[in-house]
Design a protein around this motif. Structure first.
Motif, short mmCIF file in Angstrom:
data_model
loop_
_atom_site.label_atom_id
_atom_site.label_comp_id
_atom_site.label_asym_id
_atom_site.label_seq_id
_atom_site.Cartn_x
_atom_site.Cartn_y
_atom_site.Cartn_z
N GLU B 1 0.83 -1.18 0.00
CA GLU B 1 0.00 0.00 0.00
C GLU B 1 0.88 1.26 0.00
N ILE B 2 0.53 2.19 -0.85
CA ILE B 2 1.30 3.43 -0.94
C ILE B 2 0.91 4.36 0.21
N VAL B 3 1.90 4.89 0.90
CA VAL B 3 1.67 5.82 2.00
C VAL B 3 1.87 7.25 1.49
N MET B 4 0.89 8.09 1.77
CA MET B 4 0.93 9.50 1.37
C MET B 4 1.21 10.34 2.62
N THR B 5 2.21 11.20 2.54
CA THR B 5 2.59 12.03 3.68
C THR B 5 2.48 13.50 3.30
N GLN B 6 1.67 14.23 4.05
CA GLN B 6 1.47 15.65 3.77
C GLN B 6 2.22 16.52 4.78
N SER B 7 2.70 17.65 4.29
CA SER B 7 3.36 18.61 5.16
C SER B 7 3.06 20.03 4.69
N PRO B 8 3.03 20.99 5.64
CA PRO B 8 3.05 20.74 7.09
C PRO B 8 1.70 20.23 7.57
N ALA B 9 1.60 19.88 8.83
CA ALA B 9 0.32 19.47 9.38
C ALA B 9 -0.62 20.66 9.47
N THR B 10 -0.07 21.81 9.84
CA THR B 10 -0.83 23.06 9.93
C THR B 10 -0.04 24.16 9.25
N LEU B 11 -0.73 24.96 8.46
CA LEU B 11 -0.12 26.07 7.74
C LEU B 11 -0.88 27.35 8.12
N SER B 12 -0.17 28.30 8.71
CA SER B 12 -0.79 29.57 9.11
C SER B 12 -0.48 30.62 8.06
N VAL B 13 -1.53 31.17 7.45
CA VAL B 13 -1.37 32.08 6.33
C VAL B 13 -2.32 33.27 6.50
N SER B 14 -1.88 34.43 6.08
CA SER B 14 -2.75 35.61 6.10
C SER B 14 -3.55 35.67 4.80
N PRO B 15 -4.77 36.20 4.85
CA PRO B 15 -5.55 36.37 3.62
C PRO B 15 -4.77 37.17 2.59
N GLY B 16 -4.84 36.71 1.35
CA GLY B 16 -4.12 37.36 0.27
C GLY B 16 -2.74 36.78 0.02
N GLU B 17 -2.23 36.03 0.97
CA GLU B 17 -0.91 35.41 0.80
C GLU B 17 -1.01 34.10 0.01
N ARG B 18 0.14 33.63 -0.42
CA ARG B 18 0.23 32.35 -1.12
C ARG B 18 0.38 31.23 -0.10
N ALA B 19 -0.29 30.11 -0.36
CA ALA B 19 -0.16 28.92 0.47
C ALA B 19 0.38 27.78 -0.40
N THR B 20 1.38 27.10 0.14
CA THR B 20 1.98 25.96 -0.58
C THR B 20 1.93 24.73 0.31
N LEU B 21 1.22 23.71 -0.17
CA LEU B 21 1.03 22.47 0.57
C LEU B 21 1.76 21.35 -0.16
N SER B 22 2.39 20.47 0.59
CA SER B 22 3.18 19.39 0.00
C SER B 22 2.58 18.03 0.29
N CYS B 23 2.82 17.12 -0.63
CA CYS B 23 2.35 15.74 -0.51
C CYS B 23 3.43 14.84 -1.11
N ARG B 24 3.84 13.85 -0.35
CA ARG B 24 4.88 12.93 -0.80
C ARG B 24 4.34 11.51 -0.77
N ALA B 25 4.62 10.76 -1.82
CA ALA B 25 4.20 9.35 -1.91
C ALA B 25 5.38 8.43 -1.61
N SER B 26 5.10 7.30 -1.00
CA SER B 26 6.15 6.35 -0.62
C SER B 26 6.74 5.65 -1.84
N GLN B 27 6.05 5.70 -2.96
CA GLN B 27 6.58 5.23 -4.24
C GLN B 27 5.86 6.00 -5.34
N SER B 28 6.36 5.90 -6.55
CA SER B 28 5.80 6.71 -7.63
C SER B 28 4.31 6.43 -7.84
N VAL B 29 3.54 7.51 -8.00
CA VAL B 29 2.13 7.38 -8.34
C VAL B 29 1.86 7.97 -9.72
#
Lengths: 116, 108
Positions: B1-29
Motif C-alpha cells: 500500500e502506498i503511504v501518502m505524507t502531507q506537510s506541514p500538518a498546519t499552515l498559518s497564512v494571512s488572507p491574500g498570501e500564497r499557500a503551498t502544501l506538499s504531498c509525498r508518496a512512498s513510491q511513484s504514483v
C-alpha cells in the motif's frame, strides 16, 4: 445536479450489524462505479469499498474485508453497505461517492457509532 | 500500500498570501494524484485530479504540480473561504486509493 443521500447510520453495539443506503439522483446511476469512503472523528479519509457500474466487480479495503458487503440496485438508484462484526474502530462518518478512484460527487455522510 | 505524507500538518497564512502544501508518496504514483478540500461539518470537495487539472467550478487560484513522488498544491492568494483541511490522494496503485493525513490551513 448529482445528489447522493446516505441513510442508515446510528449507534450500534460492538459485534453488531448495520446497513447503509445511498440514493442517487441527477445521474444515470447504472453507468457509474460507486464507492464508500469513511472518516473517523477528527481523522483523515479512508477508502472502504467500491463496486463497478454493473455490480460485477467489487473491491474492499483490507480493514473491512470479510465483514462488509457492498451492493447496488440500479433499478432503485441505490448503493448499499452491509456492515457486520462492527468494531469500535469502524466508528466514522460514511460517505457515498460517485466513481471508483477520483471522487467529484459526495453525499453528506451518515455517522456510524460503534459503542456499548 | 502506498503511504501518502502531507506537510506541514498546519499552515498559518494571512488572507491574500500564497499557500503551498506538499504531498509525498512512498513510491511513484505517476500523475494519478488528486487534492480535496474539506471544511468543518462538510463533505470533502474535489479540487484537482491528474496532478494539475482543476475540477468543475474550482477557481484558478488553486493549482497543482509535481510528478512521481513529490506534489504541491498552491493557493495563489488565499481567500477567507479557503481556510480548511486539504487532503491529497493517490489512485495509481488502486485498490486502495490512499489519502494523506491532511494539512490544515488556518488564518494567521
Amino acid at each position: 445536479e448529482v445528489q447522493l443521500l446516505e441513510s442508515g447510520g446510528g449507534l450500534v453495539q460492538p459485534g453488531g450489524s448495520q446497513r447503509l443506503s445511498c440514493v442517487a439522483s441527477g445521474l444515470t446511476f447504472g453507468s457509474y462505479a460507486m464507492s464508500w469512503v469513511r472518516q473517523a472523528p477528527g481523522k483523515g479519509l479512508e477508502w472502504v469499498s467500491a463496486i463497478s457500474d454493473s455490480g460485477g466487480k467489487i473491491y474492499y479495503a483490507d480493514s473491512v474485508k470479510g465483514r462488509f458487503t457492498i451492493s447496488r440496485d440500479n433499478s432503485k438508484n441505490t448503493l448499499y453497505l452491509q456492515m457486520n462484526g462492527l468494531r469500535a474502530d469502524d466508528t466514522a462518518i460514511y460517505y457515498c461517492v460517485k466513481d471508483r478512484m477520483v471522487y467529484e460527487n459526495w453525499g453528506q455522510g451518515t455517522l456510524v457509532t460503534v459503542s456499548s | 500500500e502506498i503511504v501518502m505524507t502531507q506537510s506541514p500538518a498546519t499552515l498559518s497564512v494571512s488572507p491574500g498570501e500564497r499557500a503551498t502544501l506538499s504531498c509525498r508518496a512512498s513510491q511513484s504514483v505517476s500523475s494519478n494524484l488528486a487534492w480535496y478540500q474539506q471544511k468543518p461539518g462538510q463533505a470533502p470537495r474535489l479540487l484537482i485530479y491528474g496532478v494539475s487539472t482543476r475540477a468543475t467550478g474550482i477557481p484558478a487560484r488553486f493549482s497543482g504540480s509535481g510528478s512521481g513522488t513529490e506534489f504541491t498544491l498552491t493557493i495563489s492568494s488565499l481567500q477567507s473561504e479557503d481556510f480548511a483541511f486539504y487532503y491529497c490522494q493517490q489512485y495509481n496503485n488502486w485498490p486502495p486509493g490512499t489519502f494523506g493525513q491532511g494539512t490544515k490551513v488556518e488564518m494567521k
